[in-house]
Design a protein around this motif. Structure first.
Motif, PDB file in Angstrom:
ATOM      1  N   ASN A  11       0.792  -1.186   0.112  1.00  0.00           N
ATOM      2  CA  ASN A  11       0.120  -0.060   0.103  1.00  0.00           C
ATOM      3  C   ASN A  11       0.965   1.146  -0.257  1.00  0.00           C
ATOM      4  OD1 ASN A  11      -2.361  -1.316  -0.073  1.00  0.00           O
ATOM      5  ND2 ASN A  11      -2.640  -1.372   2.136  1.00  0.00           N
ATOM      6  N   ALA A  12       1.977   1.119   0.654  1.00  0.00           N
ATOM      7  CA  ALA A  12       2.811   2.394   0.545  1.00  0.00           C
ATOM      8  C   ALA A  12       3.494   2.566  -0.574  1.00  0.00           C
ATOM      9  CB  ALA A  12       3.823   2.053   1.888  1.00  0.00           C
ATOM     10  N   LEU A  13       3.747   1.565  -1.288  1.00  0.00           N
ATOM     11  CA  LEU A  13       4.391   1.630  -2.571  1.00  0.00           C
ATOM     12  C   LEU A  13       3.540   2.208  -3.846  1.00  0.00           C
ATOM     13  CD1 LEU A  13       6.316  -1.769  -3.045  1.00  0.00           C
ATOM     14  CD2 LEU A  13       7.303   0.611  -2.915  1.00  0.00           C
ATOM     15  N   ARG A  14       2.246   1.771  -3.526  1.00  0.00           N
ATOM     16  CA  ARG A  14       1.079   2.174  -4.413  1.00  0.00           C
ATOM     17  C   ARG A  14       0.775   3.825  -4.086  1.00  0.00           C
ATOM     18  NH1 ARG A  14      -4.438  -0.353  -3.835  1.00  0.00           N
ATOM     19  NH2 ARG A  14      -4.886   0.686  -5.889  1.00  0.00           N
ATOM     20  N   ALA A  19       1.637   9.284  -6.134  1.00  0.00           N
ATOM     21  CA  ALA A  19       2.082  10.709  -5.912  1.00  0.00           C
ATOM     22  C   ALA A  19       3.232  11.014  -6.688  1.00  0.00           C
ATOM     23  CB  ALA A  19       2.518  10.545  -4.582  1.00  0.00           C
ATOM     24  N   SER A  20       4.005  10.005  -6.991  1.00  0.00           N
ATOM     25  CA  SER A  20       5.243  10.415  -7.869  1.00  0.00           C
ATOM     26  C   SER A  20       4.732  10.632  -9.453  1.00  0.00           C
ATOM     27  CB  SER A  20       6.325   9.252  -7.881  1.00  0.00           C
ATOM     28  OG  SER A  20       5.927   8.217  -8.512  1.00  0.00           O
ATOM     29  N   ARG A  21       3.565  10.019  -9.809  1.00  0.00           N
ATOM     30  CA  ARG A  21       3.467  10.148 -11.016  1.00  0.00           C
ATOM     31  C   ARG A  21       2.618  11.455 -11.198  1.00  0.00           C
ATOM     32  NH1 ARG A  21      -1.066   7.592 -12.277  1.00  0.00           N
ATOM     33  NH2 ARG A  21      -0.592   5.937 -10.941  1.00  0.00           N
ATOM     34  N   HIS A  22       1.677  11.874 -10.232  1.00  0.00           N
ATOM     35  CA  HIS A  22       0.945  12.956 -10.351  1.00  0.00           C
ATOM     36  C   HIS A  22       1.585  14.335  -9.910  1.00  0.00           C
ATOM     37  CE1 HIS A  22      -3.026  11.135 -11.623  1.00  0.00           C
ATOM     38  NE2 HIS A  22      -2.760  10.151 -10.633  1.00  0.00           N
ATOM     39  N   GLY A  23       2.576  14.041  -9.055  1.00  0.00           N
ATOM     40  CA  GLY A  23       3.499  15.288  -8.485  1.00  0.00           C
ATOM     41  C   GLY A  23       2.456  16.063  -7.335  1.00  0.00           C
ATOM     42  N   PHE A  25      -0.504  15.107  -3.942  1.00  0.00           N
ATOM     43  CA  PHE A  25      -0.965  14.061  -2.932  1.00  0.00           C
ATOM     44  C   PHE A  25      -2.552  14.078  -3.254  1.00  0.00           C
ATOM     45  CE2 PHE A  25       2.355  13.931   0.616  1.00  0.00           C
ATOM     46  CZ  PHE A  25       3.052  13.450  -0.042  1.00  0.00           C
ATOM     47  N   THR A  26      -3.110  15.147  -3.634  1.00  0.00           N
ATOM     48  CA  THR A  26      -4.523  15.379  -3.674  1.00  0.00           C
ATOM     49  C   THR A  26      -5.102  14.415  -4.886  1.00  0.00           C
ATOM     50  OG1 THR A  26      -4.632  17.507  -2.679  1.00  0.00           O
ATOM     51  CG2 THR A  26      -6.395  16.915  -4.064  1.00  0.00           C
ATOM     52  N   ARG A  27      -4.229  14.567  -5.843  1.00  0.00           N
ATOM     53  CA  ARG A  27      -4.679  13.743  -7.288  1.00  0.00           C
ATOM     54  C   ARG A  27      -4.488  12.437  -7.052  1.00  0.00           C
ATOM     55  NH1 ARG A  27      -2.981  18.454  -9.798  1.00  0.00           N
ATOM     56  NH2 ARG A  27      -0.913  17.890 -10.108  1.00  0.00           N
ATOM     57  N   ALA A  28      -3.265  11.967  -6.408  1.00  0.00           N
ATOM     58  CA  ALA A  28      -2.901  10.779  -6.177  1.00  0.00           C
ATOM     59  C   ALA A  28      -4.101  10.057  -5.305  1.00  0.00           C
ATOM     60  CB  ALA A  28      -1.631  10.551  -5.125  1.00  0.00           C
ATOM     61  N   ALA A  29      -4.298  10.741  -4.001  1.00  0.00           N
ATOM     62  CA  ALA A  29      -5.705  10.372  -3.380  1.00  0.00           C
ATOM     63  C   ALA A  29      -7.023   9.951  -4.282  1.00  0.00           C
ATOM     64  CB  ALA A  29      -5.949  11.408  -2.001  1.00  0.00           C
ATOM     65  N   ALA A  30      -7.197  10.931  -4.993  1.00  0.00           N
ATOM     66  CA  ALA A  30      -8.402  10.825  -5.857  1.00  0.00           C
ATOM     67  C   ALA A  30      -8.197   9.436  -6.723  1.00  0.00           C
ATOM     68  CB  ALA A  30      -8.525  12.050  -6.604  1.00  0.00           C
ATOM     69  N   VAL A  43       3.394   7.429   2.468  1.00  0.00           N
ATOM     70  CA  VAL A  43       4.498   7.937   1.874  1.00  0.00           C
ATOM     71  C   VAL A  43       5.628   8.149   3.037  1.00  0.00           C
ATOM     72  CG1 VAL A  43       5.806   9.740   1.050  1.00  0.00           C
ATOM     73  CG2 VAL A  43       3.672   9.016  -0.180  1.00  0.00           C
ATOM     74  N   LYS A  44       5.002   8.822   4.183  1.00  0.00           N
ATOM     75  CA  LYS A  44       5.950   8.779   5.310  1.00  0.00           C
ATOM     76  C   LYS A  44       6.314   7.546   5.847  1.00  0.00           C
ATOM     77  CE  LYS A  44       7.555  11.095   8.922  1.00  0.00           C
ATOM     78  NZ  LYS A  44       8.097  10.023   9.869  1.00  0.00           N
ATOM     79  N   ASN A  45       5.463   6.530   5.891  1.00  0.00           N
ATOM     80  CA  ASN A  45       5.817   5.217   6.316  1.00  0.00           C
ATOM     81  C   ASN A  45       6.887   4.542   5.419  1.00  0.00           C
ATOM     82  OD1 ASN A  45       3.883   5.192   8.275  1.00  0.00           O
ATOM     83  ND2 ASN A  45       2.390   3.922   7.038  1.00  0.00           N
ATOM     84  N   LEU A  46       6.830   4.903   4.080  1.00  0.00           N
ATOM     85  CA  LEU A  46       7.895   4.433   3.140  1.00  0.00           C
ATOM     86  C   LEU A  46       9.159   4.941   3.207  1.00  0.00           C
ATOM     87  CD1 LEU A  46       7.835   2.189   0.761  1.00  0.00           C
ATOM     88  CD2 LEU A  46       7.569   4.358  -0.792  1.00  0.00           C
TER      89      LEU A  46
END
Length: 314
Positions: A11-14, A19-23, A25-30, A43-46
């Motif tokens: 889940n942390a990798l996903r 987040a890395s693809r969208h740059g 966090f909001t769009r990654a969450a969506a 991300v903090k866990n990773l």
């Protein structure tokens, strides 16, 4: 012997990959149908797992660090490989790639999609989020659920719900709020209404075009409508209204459950049809596809009410 003892949580990798693809966090969450806080925590866990920073965070920016740049391509490739392996096992299913707006996805589609999957187990609906309905790539999806006027080049569309906007606030304002009426004095109906000129207006778009448009249509020239917090989606603005932070313009067809449940109420009895709405959009011409026809029929039959939805709440 543990062959994969160095693998971090999936889940942390996903969360990191999105987040890395969208740059962002909001769009990654969506995309992953979680909150922005959940993405941040994963991300903090990773980062804690590896002992390095993967993103550098500025006031209005999110950038990969050197470590993040090294990790991102491998994570994307690994998740893509897993996705392809899963596709092999799903070859006996009809796969539909569905792009959908975040608000419609969160507030209506995703809670009901399990019902569709149970009724039609041979159809695999794969949902991705789109924030830019005006930049459609018709090769990247089989069907989309979009907000607009129903006209997108190279497509054919079917209306699922007509947009009807009305000002909404938290159903139970805090007693300390000076704008709250006193139902024991004067006209209860008048007291129940809200003075827009003395209220915090919550915007459903970052360009703040929603309130000025609505106020102009209503002939309310005394209120400017350009101040107040702006949000990326209607869902975020409505949730802020539910929390008592101000007034949002809600689409009655998408917030009906909040009104029925008493989380929201109409601030003013002035709903307004905008001439826009939510549409089932297919590339045109669309080859014969029984799975697509099944999904279209189901969505039309279960879509939010489109005929005078305000009457239920006035």
């Amino acid at each position: 012997m543990n062959m994969y003892r160095h693998l971090p949580p999936l889940n942390a990798l996903r969360a990191f990959e999105a987040a890395s693809r969208h740059g962002n966090f909001t769009r990654a969450a969506a995309e992953l149908f979680v909150t922005q806080g959940a993405i941040s925590r994963q991300v903090k866990n990773l980062e804690d797992y590896f002992g390095v920073k993967l993103f550098s965070r500025g006031t209005n920016s999110l950038n990969l660090t050197d470590a993040g740049h090294r990790l991102a391509p491998s994570v994307t490739a690994a998740l893509s490989s897993l996705d392809q392996a899963a596709q092999v096992l799903l070859t006996d299913k009809s796969v539909l790639r569905l792009q959908v707006m975040p608000t419609y996805a969160v507030r209506w589609l995703m809670p009901r999609l399990p019902d569709f999957a149970q009724a039609h187990p041979a159809i695999d609906v794969r949902v991705t989020i789109t924030l830019h309905p005006d930049q459609l790539d018709t090769d990247s999806f089989d069907v989309a659920i979009l907000y607009g006027d129903g006209i997108w080049p190279g497509t054919q569309s079917t209306c699922l719900s007509q947009e009807c906007l009305a000002p909404v606030v938290a159903a139970d304002p805090r007693p300390s709020d000076p704008r709250r009426g006193d139902p024991e004095r004067g006209d209860p109906e008048r007291d129940h209404r809200v003075d827009l000129g003395k209220s915090v207006l919550l915007h459903t778009t970052t360009d703040r075009r929603d309130w000025p448009w609505w106020l102009k249509k209503m002939g309310m020239k005394a209120v400017q409508g350009t101040e107040g917090p702006a949000f990326e989606t209607l869902d975020m603005a409505v949730r802020a209204a539910e929390a008592g932070h101000g007034i949002a313009l809600g689409d009655l067809s998408l917030i009906a459950e909040d009104l029925h449940a008493g989380r929201l109420r109409l601030a003013l009895p002035n709903p307004l049809y905008t001439g826009r709405g939510v549409y089932f959009v297919e590339p045109s011409p669309t080859p014969e596809n029984p799975a697509l026809e099944t999904l279209r029929t189901w969505l039309i039959e279960t879509a939010p009410v489109t005929s005078r939805p305000e009457r239920a709440f006035l």
